[in-house]
Design a protein around this motif. Sequence first.
Motif, PDB file in Angstrom:
ATOM      1  N   GLU A   1      45.983  36.407 -90.005  1.00 27.96           N
ATOM      2  CA  GLU A   1      46.152  35.781 -91.311  1.00 27.96           C
ATOM      3  C   GLU A   1      44.954  34.914 -91.711  1.00 27.96           C
ATOM      4  O   GLU A   1      44.659  34.775 -92.888  1.00 27.96           O
ATOM      5  N   ARG A   2      44.278  34.347 -90.746  1.00 22.11           N
ATOM      6  CA  ARG A   2      43.243  33.357 -91.010  1.00 22.11           C
ATOM      7  C   ARG A   2      41.855  33.946 -90.800  1.00 22.11           C
ATOM      8  O   ARG A   2      41.690  34.976 -90.128  1.00 22.11           O
ATOM      9  N   PRO A   3      40.833  33.299 -91.335  1.00 15.95           N
ATOM     10  CA  PRO A   3      39.459  33.788 -91.120  1.00 15.95           C
ATOM     11  C   PRO A   3      39.039  33.636 -89.666  1.00 15.95           C
ATOM     12  O   PRO A   3      39.673  32.919 -88.887  1.00 15.95           O
ATOM     13  N   PRO A   4      37.968  34.305 -89.276  1.00 14.12           N
ATOM     14  CA  PRO A   4      37.508  34.211 -87.888  1.00 14.12           C
ATOM     15  C   PRO A   4      37.211  32.768 -87.486  1.00 14.12           C
ATOM     16  O   PRO A   4      36.789  31.936 -88.291  1.00 14.12           O
ATOM     17  N   SER A   5      37.446  32.489 -86.196  1.00 25.33           N
ATOM     18  CA  SER A   5      37.157  31.171 -85.638  1.00 25.33           C
ATOM     19  C   SER A   5      36.921  31.347 -84.139  1.00 25.33           C
ATOM     20  O   SER A   5      37.315  32.360 -83.553  1.00 25.33           O
ATOM     21  N   PRO A   6      36.302  30.365 -83.490  1.00 22.36           N
ATOM     22  CA  PRO A   6      36.125  30.473 -82.033  1.00 22.36           C
ATOM     23  C   PRO A   6      37.453  30.607 -81.286  1.00 22.36           C
ATOM     24  O   PRO A   6      37.554  31.369 -80.324  1.00 22.36           O
ATOM     25  N   ASP A   7      38.497  29.855 -81.722  1.00 18.43           N
ATOM     26  CA  ASP A   7      39.796  29.960 -81.061  1.00 18.43           C
ATOM     27  C   ASP A   7      40.367  31.368 -81.203  1.00 18.43           C
ATOM     28  O   ASP A   7      40.903  31.941 -80.251  1.00 18.43           O
ATOM     29  N   LYS A   8      40.247  31.925 -82.394  1.00 13.81           N
ATOM     30  CA  LYS A   8      40.787  33.262 -82.648  1.00 13.81           C
ATOM     31  C   LYS A   8      40.022  34.308 -81.848  1.00 13.81           C
ATOM     32  O   LYS A   8      40.613  35.246 -81.284  1.00 13.81           O
ATOM     33  N   ALA A   9      38.711  34.172 -81.775  1.00  9.86           N
ATOM     34  CA  ALA A   9      37.898  35.115 -81.014  1.00  9.86           C
ATOM     35  C   ALA A   9      38.228  35.070 -79.533  1.00  9.86           C
ATOM     36  O   ALA A   9      38.227  36.092 -78.844  1.00  9.86           O
ATOM     37  N   ALA A  10      38.533  33.879 -79.014  1.00  9.83           N
ATOM     38  CA  ALA A  10      38.824  33.739 -77.586  1.00  9.83           C
ATOM     39  C   ALA A  10      40.195  34.289 -77.226  1.00  9.83           C
ATOM     40  O   ALA A  10      40.393  34.800 -76.119  1.00  9.83           O
TER      41      ALA A  10
END
Length: 576
Positions: free
Chosen positions: A402-411
């Motif tokens: 749902e949200r844009p890319p982020s370091p937390d999401k990538a991990a």
Amino acid sequence: MSAGPAPPPSGPAPCPGRAGAPPPRRGGRAGACGGGAPARAPAAPAPVPASPPAPAGRHARAAALARAVLALPVLAILALALALALPGRPAATQDLGPARAATLLPPLAAEGWDRPFPGARVRGLLTFRGNPARGFHGEGPLPDRPAVLWRAGPYCGLSTDEAGTRQWCGTGWTGQPAIRTDARGRAAEVIFGAYDHAVHFLDPASGRPLRAAFPTGDLIKGSVSLDPTGAPLLYVGSRDDRLRILRLDAGAATELWSLDANAADGIWNNDWDASPLVLGDHLLAASENGWLYVLRLGRHRDGSGRAGVAPVLVNRIAGFTPALFARLGDRMASIESSPMAQAGRLYLANSGGLVQGYDLALLLAGAPRAAALTLEYFAGDDVDATLVAGPDGAVYVAVEDERPPSPDKAATGHLARLEPERWSAAAPGAARVWGLAFPGRSGGKGGVWATPALHRGYLHVPTHAGGLYTVAAATGAVTNVVAMAPHGWSSPAVIAGDLLVAACDGTLYRFSLADPARPRLRWSFRPPGSGCWESTPAVWQGVIYLGNRDGHFYAIGEGPPAPARPGSRAHVPSLQ
């Protein structure tokens, strides 16, 4: 009630070629259009890097506290529940029975995570995924020759979200029915909330109402919960902003108590989609206002012998933090994930991606958030699916897109294994062991909305982009993929060694899990006229109970003998 196929009721504009398309969900999360598209070969998941080990000497106070609590015998926890019993009970009331109102806490060990509700005085499917660990999916068998036994409805109503006021039909996510049984353990009543702004109470044999539908002020998306003591009490939340306790009287349901989500300083929304959890004499309920509520129920019988409650708030925990808001850049952190209890801890997550665990004994004792916290992991995106408990203490997290890319999401990816004992406040990412990403197609959303099923060391995961993935729980290795329609929001069920999956093109699939790494298709079945399956099925002794977005509620059981159905409508390829 109606029998046989019927045109679907009017509702939101359907996707081309499919009736009963899901409308957008409230709060800016839109249902996918395209659930009726043919199944395509699923995209390969992308592994994400492993977490480093937790540093030595981490979070010594929390670790010592966790060890001390885990060392407590079960009777000590039960004694705590008894000590917290409601004082000053009215003189005209009496307790519901010896040990009935305060001895239903989850075991401190992981045993029984996939068994019926521990200590319950009744059989049945009592809450979403059946028990505090959310690991009991129903009682088998599954039918060998599926056929529609009856169909009830349609259930439709108007509701308003950010896209305006429209008609919604059927039952939605998570929407698993509760099964109330008789003294012999046979299904006696099927109970569910629907989009017609009502709770329904149906005869499992015929689909006819057993008591009048209980009206609410708006639609119901979540799964209702029955009281595990056998008291005639039902716990249900609605989009009308209220969590209710109903008494199941003869012929009708009576409201005993309600909690308005707007009474708190909520941070975003005010629905109640999470399935309430009853532990001992306590109710744990999470709201889209961002808060977790712990209430002492005060169950009793009044002077007429009827069941009653006198709830008292003993704790209220913020499911959000300033650090979360800083990471997100917004305050959208509602809780739709149903609280999950395992090994003396309570776990939940929110739409900001904050996965959190708490010492259960401290929560019930009224301890503040900081004192009770045992896990705080930033997943980077919306986690509406209920967290999955593993028998080894691991927690599995399914993440939306749902949200844009982020370091937390990538991990994290869209599916991750967490080991809470590795967590520390200094290194929260150390809890993650592995992660997988399930990307979308042609720029569309990926991720996971369904709650995965765990069986014999393998996770079975429907995805939003389409496809059923089988993943080794210990390593994150994908061992099998099945092509399925997009919008896989219905949570699969493991029943007597088989896997039941409901897809958004209207098809039900039954797989053998004799080899849990590679499900083998046994049958597929699509009821005439059915639309998207978005709710989670309830299975009890040969019958599947499930609501559909075509507006109807179905009972699917054993059909008459017929020639074997040819092959399969879905290939089950091996990745090796």
